[in-house]
Design an enzyme around this catalytic site. Structure first.
Site, mmCIF file in Angstrom:
data_model
loop_
_atom_site.group_PDB
_atom_site.id
_atom_site.type_symbol
_atom_site.label_atom_id
_atom_site.label_comp_id
_atom_site.label_asym_id
_atom_site.label_seq_id
_atom_site.Cartn_x
_atom_site.Cartn_y
_atom_site.Cartn_z
ATOM 1 C CG HIS A 1 14.732 -4.875 6.413
ATOM 2 N ND1 HIS A 1 14.660 -4.289 5.166
ATOM 3 C CD2 HIS A 1 14.586 -6.201 6.186
ATOM 4 C CE1 HIS A 1 14.479 -5.210 4.243
ATOM 5 N NE2 HIS A 1 14.431 -6.383 4.829
HETATM 6 P P1 TYD Z 1 11.708 -2.348 0.682
HETATM 7 O O1 TYD Z 1 11.331 -3.317 1.766
HETATM 8 O O2 TYD Z 1 11.993 -0.931 1.074
HETATM 9 O O3 TYD Z 1 12.955 -2.910 -0.117
HETATM 10 P P2 TYD Z 1 14.473 -3.144 0.404
HETATM 11 O O4 TYD Z 1 14.373 -3.699 1.777
HETATM 12 O O5 TYD Z 1 15.035 -4.077 -0.589
HETATM 13 O O6 TYD Z 1 15.209 -1.873 0.388
HETATM 14 O O7 TYD Z 1 10.565 -2.384 -0.411
HETATM 15 C C1 TYD Z 1 10.410 -1.383 -1.393
HETATM 16 C C2 TYD Z 1 8.919 -1.219 -1.701
HETATM 17 O O8 TYD Z 1 8.392 -2.416 -2.263
HETATM 18 C C3 TYD Z 1 8.106 -0.896 -0.480
HETATM 19 O O9 TYD Z 1 7.121 0.060 -0.866
HETATM 20 C C4 TYD Z 1 7.421 -2.196 -0.142
HETATM 21 C C5 TYD Z 1 7.286 -2.871 -1.483
HETATM 22 N N1 TYD Z 1 7.353 -4.339 -1.403
HETATM 23 C C6 TYD Z 1 6.228 -5.076 -1.737
HETATM 24 O O10 TYD Z 1 5.154 -4.536 -2.061
HETATM 25 N N2 TYD Z 1 6.299 -6.433 -1.711
HETATM 26 C C7 TYD Z 1 7.447 -7.082 -1.361
HETATM 27 O O11 TYD Z 1 7.463 -8.334 -1.368
HETATM 28 C C8 TYD Z 1 8.604 -6.303 -1.007
HETATM 29 C C9 TYD Z 1 9.893 -6.972 -0.610
HETATM 30 C C10 TYD Z 1 8.514 -4.938 -1.049
#
Ligand code: TYD
Length: 145
Positions: free
Chosen positions: A49
């Protein structure tokens, strides 16, 4: 694209090492959130993303991980495997993370609270936004102060 690494000063002595992350000293933004990834499966690709506004600093505090970064001009790979090195992740940069070592702990400092509406999760949409006259205009205005 320009890769912005930040060398973090190590305070080492016979007891071991310590690194402090501090606004204006080695972090260029207000730190409003810290999160970390660990126990990531080796074959997994995370991220995939871009953020419209968020700026972040990533540090592999343990182990190693590969970043793919793309500001719309094509992908560049960066390996993070040194706890004394940070990687700046600016807004409007597509990022993916993969090849996590089993022991990898990837810490990320961010200048905004978690906001799912700031994410662009479709690469084609990212490309069209980053190349749009509206974004190019905003960027030029920022660069010209
Ligand atoms: P995600 O954005 O999918 O992680 P990545 O981009 O590293 O693959 O996030 C995974 C999960 O964690 C999703 O349910 C959202 C949650 N999350 C939070 O609650 N707070 C945060 O600061 C972040 C980055 C993710």
């Amino acid at each position: 694209m320009q890769i912005q690494r930040v060398q973090l000063q190590q305070h080492g002595d016979e007891r071991g090492m310590l690194i402090a992350l501090e606004k204006d000293r080695n972090v260029s933004f207000d730190i409003r959130r810290v999160y970390y990834l660990f126990a990531t499966k080796n074959e997994v690709h995370r991220g995939q993303h871009a953020h419209r506004h968020l700026n972040q600093l990533a540090v592999a505090v343990r182990g190693s991980v590969t970043f793919l970064l793309d500001d719309g001009t094509g992908p560049v790979e960066v390996v993070l495997d040194d706890p004394s090195q940070g990687l700046l992740l600016g807004n409007m940069v597509w990022r993916e993370m993969y090849d996590f070592s089993d022991d990898c702990v990837l810490m990320v400092l961010a200048d905004q609270l978690y906001d799912p509406t700031d994410y662009i999760t479709n690469y084609d949409e990212f490309l069209s936004e980053v190349k749009s006259p509206l974004y190019r205009g905003e960027l030029a205005a920022c660069q010209n102060g």
